[in-house]
Scaffold this active site. Structure first.
Site, PDB file in Angstrom:
ATOM      1  N   GLU A 137      -2.285  26.349  12.694  1.00 50.05           N
ATOM      2  CA  GLU A 137      -2.484  26.038  11.270  1.00 50.05           C
ATOM      3  C   GLU A 137      -1.840  27.084  10.355  1.00 50.05           C
ATOM      4  OE1 GLU A 137      -6.338  24.429  10.283  1.00 50.05           O
ATOM      5  OE2 GLU A 137      -6.661  23.765  12.336  1.00 50.05           O
ATOM      6  N   TYR A 160      -9.220  29.013   5.871  1.00 51.29           N
ATOM      7  CA  TYR A 160      -9.241  29.316   7.320  1.00 51.29           C
ATOM      8  C   TYR A 160      -7.865  29.763   7.790  1.00 51.29           C
ATOM      9  CZ  TYR A 160      -8.813  28.337  12.341  1.00 51.29           C
ATOM     10  OH  TYR A 160      -8.522  28.432  13.692  1.00 51.29           O
ATOM     11  N   LYS A 164      -6.505  33.419   9.245  1.00 50.26           N
ATOM     12  CA  LYS A 164      -5.902  33.584  10.573  1.00 50.26           C
ATOM     13  C   LYS A 164      -4.477  34.133  10.441  1.00 50.26           C
ATOM     14  CE  LYS A 164      -7.284  32.662  14.147  1.00 50.26           C
ATOM     15  NZ  LYS A 164      -8.112  33.440  15.140  1.00 50.26           N
TER      16      LYS A 164
HETATM   17  P1  NAD Z   1     -15.881  28.737  17.699  1.00 51.56           P
HETATM   18  O1  NAD Z   1     -16.214  28.676  16.247  1.00 51.56           O
HETATM   19  O2  NAD Z   1     -16.356  27.658  18.611  1.00 51.56           O
HETATM   20  O3  NAD Z   1     -16.374  30.117  18.330  1.00 51.56           O
HETATM   21  C1  NAD Z   1     -16.253  31.343  17.665  1.00 51.56           C
HETATM   22  C2  NAD Z   1     -17.134  32.352  18.389  1.00 51.56           C
HETATM   23  O4  NAD Z   1     -16.965  33.620  17.716  1.00 51.56           O
HETATM   24  C3  NAD Z   1     -18.622  32.026  18.343  1.00 51.56           C
HETATM   25  O5  NAD Z   1     -19.195  32.231  19.605  1.00 51.56           O
HETATM   26  C4  NAD Z   1     -19.184  32.996  17.308  1.00 51.56           C
HETATM   27  O6  NAD Z   1     -20.541  33.333  17.540  1.00 51.56           O
HETATM   28  C5  NAD Z   1     -18.252  34.187  17.495  1.00 51.56           C
HETATM   29  N1  NAD Z   1     -18.183  35.028  16.299  1.00 51.56           N
HETATM   30  C6  NAD Z   1     -17.960  34.619  15.018  1.00 51.56           C
HETATM   31  N2  NAD Z   1     -18.002  35.670  14.178  1.00 51.56           N
HETATM   32  C7  NAD Z   1     -18.217  36.767  14.948  1.00 51.56           C
HETATM   33  C8  NAD Z   1     -18.365  38.146  14.653  1.00 51.56           C
HETATM   34  N3  NAD Z   1     -18.284  38.605  13.405  1.00 51.56           N
HETATM   35  N4  NAD Z   1     -18.604  39.010  15.681  1.00 51.56           N
HETATM   36  C9  NAD Z   1     -18.697  38.555  16.955  1.00 51.56           C
HETATM   37  N5  NAD Z   1     -18.570  37.243  17.287  1.00 51.56           N
HETATM   38  C10 NAD Z   1     -18.331  36.354  16.298  1.00 51.56           C
HETATM   39  O7  NAD Z   1     -14.286  28.839  17.735  1.00 51.56           O
HETATM   40  P2  NAD Z   1     -13.260  28.245  18.801  1.00 51.56           P
HETATM   41  O8  NAD Z   1     -12.935  26.851  18.440  1.00 51.56           O
HETATM   42  O9  NAD Z   1     -13.731  28.539  20.168  1.00 51.56           O
HETATM   43  O10 NAD Z   1     -11.992  29.134  18.468  1.00 51.56           O
HETATM   44  C11 NAD Z   1     -11.787  30.386  19.118  1.00 51.56           C
HETATM   45  C12 NAD Z   1     -10.488  30.992  18.630  1.00 51.56           C
HETATM   46  O11 NAD Z   1      -9.406  30.104  18.896  1.00 51.56           O
HETATM   47  C13 NAD Z   1     -10.477  31.240  17.112  1.00 51.56           C
HETATM   48  O12 NAD Z   1      -9.830  32.452  16.891  1.00 51.56           O
HETATM   49  C14 NAD Z   1      -9.674  30.073  16.554  1.00 51.56           C
HETATM   50  O13 NAD Z   1      -8.998  30.452  15.382  1.00 51.56           O
HETATM   51  C15 NAD Z   1      -8.697  29.826  17.692  1.00 51.56           C
HETATM   52  N6  NAD Z   1      -8.196  28.431  17.810  1.00 51.56           N
HETATM   53  C16 NAD Z   1      -9.073  27.381  17.825  1.00 51.56           C
HETATM   54  C17 NAD Z   1      -8.582  26.079  17.999  1.00 51.56           C
HETATM   55  C18 NAD Z   1      -9.503  24.895  18.056  1.00 51.56           C
HETATM   56  O14 NAD Z   1      -9.020  23.740  18.077  1.00 51.56           O
HETATM   57  N7  NAD Z   1     -10.825  25.072  18.129  1.00 51.56           N
HETATM   58  C19 NAD Z   1      -7.209  25.863  18.127  1.00 51.56           C
HETATM   59  C20 NAD Z   1      -6.349  26.973  18.109  1.00 51.56           C
HETATM   60  C21 NAD Z   1      -6.850  28.250  17.972  1.00 51.56           C
HETATM   61  P1  TYD Z   2     -11.263  19.289  12.640  1.00 51.62           P
HETATM   62  O1  TYD Z   2     -11.849  18.858  13.947  1.00 51.62           O
HETATM   63  O2  TYD Z   2     -12.153  19.868  11.596  1.00 51.62           O
HETATM   64  O3  TYD Z   2     -10.044  20.278  12.981  1.00 51.62           O
HETATM   65  P2  TYD Z   2      -8.880  20.872  11.986  1.00 51.62           P
HETATM   66  O4  TYD Z   2      -9.271  20.664  10.580  1.00 51.62           O
HETATM   67  O5  TYD Z   2      -8.845  22.299  12.383  1.00 51.62           O
HETATM   68  O6  TYD Z   2      -7.625  20.130  12.374  1.00 51.62           O
HETATM   69  O7  TYD Z   2     -10.534  18.039  11.998  1.00 51.62           O
HETATM   70  C1  TYD Z   2      -9.520  17.324  12.710  1.00 51.62           C
HETATM   71  C2  TYD Z   2      -8.989  16.258  11.780  1.00 51.62           C
HETATM   72  O8  TYD Z   2     -10.030  15.293  11.533  1.00 51.62           O
HETATM   73  C3  TYD Z   2      -8.596  16.779  10.403  1.00 51.62           C
HETATM   74  O9  TYD Z   2      -7.452  16.051   9.944  1.00 51.62           O
HETATM   75  C4  TYD Z   2      -9.795  16.454   9.520  1.00 51.62           C
HETATM   76  C5  TYD Z   2     -10.346  15.191  10.149  1.00 51.62           C
HETATM   77  N1  TYD Z   2     -11.802  14.977  10.061  1.00 51.62           N
HETATM   78  C6  TYD Z   2     -12.308  13.763   9.602  1.00 51.62           C
HETATM   79  O10 TYD Z   2     -11.552  12.845   9.266  1.00 51.62           O
HETATM   80  N2  TYD Z   2     -13.661  13.618   9.552  1.00 51.62           N
HETATM   81  C7  TYD Z   2     -14.526  14.595   9.920  1.00 51.62           C
HETATM   82  O11 TYD Z   2     -15.775  14.409   9.819  1.00 51.62           O
HETATM   83  C8  TYD Z   2     -13.999  15.838  10.390  1.00 51.62           C
HETATM   84  C9  TYD Z   2     -14.914  16.965  10.785  1.00 51.62           C
HETATM   85  C10 TYD Z   2     -12.625  15.976  10.452  1.00 51.62           C
END
Ligand code: NAD
Ligand code: TYD
Length: 353
Positions: A137, A160, A164
């Site tokens: 993103e 967000y 990042k």
């Molecule tokens: P998540 O929100 O599920 O988990 C985040 C974790 O970090 C949680 O366990 C939370 O308790 C912990 N945390 C938050 N603030 C903290 C703090 N101040 N100190 C210690 N721990 C803390 O996130 P995720 O989806 O597992 O994402 C993990 C990483 O991967 C993030 O850096 C995110 O930017 C990156 N990422 C996520 C996605 C996705 O699709 N979810 C995709 C690409 C990259």
């Molecule tokens: P999300 O899972 O929040 O991931 P990101 O915003 O990091 O891509 O959302 C995925 C896509 O789905 C995004 O285009 C927003 C859309 N979305 C909905 O349409 N409805 C919802 O309730 C949510 C949470 C997301």
């Protein structure tokens, strides 16, 4: 355990991606000692790690990554030689309502971690690595064509992604200025088991089970590039061991879907699995107000990772989605603990304070 060959700190290991990463490192690398530092925000859930919490090479520490004194003392105790930095605030919608929380954890937290690692390693960087897990993103939003490569200029557009992007810049600045050995990977949207049900796919799985409306922002035409979470953590493992310090790697599966098409596919598969008549769940689709500043399209070009390190995603999306639905259907207790908030008492029950 006998003396570990490496000691690794994983931050945010109780979250969605972090728990898969922690499980993979604890089980695939039994000679490593893994310390999971997580302050258990709403997104952190120790039930995600129940199956490995008794492993001799695993330790959980409850703490905040912005608490530099505590992180310093962890480095003094454990002598980490690697950091896998996953902890973050990760939900775009929450960043729209509370951007400062994202600056605090994602920017301040990351810079604190970098500073402590740099001080602890005292310029003796041989065998050390700070691996920062980031998102596609940061590159902004694409039109109908094109892909993000590792050299695409940053253009974050939500609080967000701005937080990042800022953290990615700091990680690279520590490499450039102090030669700290770092790697950054930027991955597309993940899906799979243990995904917190406020994100699109698990939210809709939950709502289909309970026959509640499926909220689609705008017209559902926004495109995301989806990767099964186990493919992401396998890529991180490969990059951590074989990647080049100072480099960036994009991770993605060439798997673009419009939101509306994902939800239709979810409805189709879940009607079949739940023995409901075809078309039943689609009736739950409800178009709602669009997200502010909603990015139109993300798509990753992961050619570098495939060319240099031989990585490829293992699963087709329909199969990954089917496995994900099956996991949620057979883990309804996990889902109900999360949606009721009961999971937040797990730490007290398990660790007793
Ligand atoms: P998540 O929100 O599920 O988990 C985040 C974790 O970090 C949680 O366990 C939370 O308790 C912990 N945390 C938050 N603030 C903290 C703090 N101040 N100190 C210690 N721990 C803390 O996130 P995720 O989806 O597992 O994402 C993990 C990483 O991967 C993030 O850096 C995110 O930017 C990156 N990422 C996520 C996605 C996705 O699709 N979810 C995709 C690409 C990259
Ligand atoms: P999300 O899972 O929040 O991931 P990101 O915003 O990091 O891509 O959302 C995925 C896509 O789905 C995004 O285009 C927003 C859309 N979305 C909905 O349409 N409805 C919802 O309730 C949510 C949470 C997301």
């Amino acid at each position: 355990m006998s003396a570990p060959s490496r000691v690794i700190l994983i931050t945010g290991g109780a979250g969605f991606i972090g728990s898969h990463l922690t499980r993979l490192f604890v089980t695939r690398h039994p000679h490593y000692k893994i310390v999971n530092l997580d302050n258990l925000t709403y997104a952190g859930n120790l039930e995600n790690l129940k199956d490995i919490e008794g492993s001799p090479n695993y330790t959980f520490v409850k703490g905040d990554i912005t608490d530099m004194a505590m992180v310093r003392s962890l480095f003094e105790t454990h002598h980490f030689d690697g950091v896998l930095h996953c902890a973050a605030e990760s939900h775009v919608d929450r960043s729209i309502t509370d951007p400062l929380a994202f600056v605090r954890t994602n920017v301040l937290g990351t810079v604190s971690m970098l500073q402590v690692a740099k001080d602890a390693w005292k310029d003796h960087y041989e065998g050390k690595l700070f691996y920062h897990i980031s998102t596609d993103e940061v590159y902004g939003s694409l039109g109908e064509t094109g892909f993000f490569t590792e050299t695409t200029p940053y253009d974050p557009r939500s609080p967000y992604s701005a937080s990042k992007a800022s953290s990615d810049h700091f990680v690279r600045a520590f490499h450039h200025t102090y030669q700290l050995p770092v790697i950054v990977s930027n991955c597309s949207n993940n899906y799979g088991p243990f995904h917190f049900p406020e994100k699109l796919i698990p939210l809709c799985i939950y709502n289909i089970i309970h026959q509640k409306p499926l909220p689609i922002y705008g017209q559902g035409l926004n495109v995301r590039d989806w990767l099964f979470v186990e493919d992401h953590v396998n890529a991180i493992d490969l990059i951590f061991h074989k990647g080049k310090p100072g480099d960036t790697y994009n991770i993605g599966g060439h798997n673009e879907w419009k939101n509306i098409d994902i939800i239709r596919e979810l409805c189709r598969q879940m009607d079949a699995k739940l023995g409901r008549a075809p078309g039943t769940s689609e009736k739950l689709i409800t178009f709602v107000k669009d997200r502010a500043g909603h990015d139109l399209r993300y798509a990753i070009d992961a050619t570098k990772l495939t060319r240099e390190l031989g990585w490829k995603p293992s699963l087709q999306f329909e199969e990954g989605l089917s496995r994900t639905i099956d996991w949620y259907l057979s883990n309804e207790q996990w889902l109900s603990e999360v949606t009721s908030g009961n999971y937040r008492t797990y730490y007290e029950k398990q660790y007793g304070h």
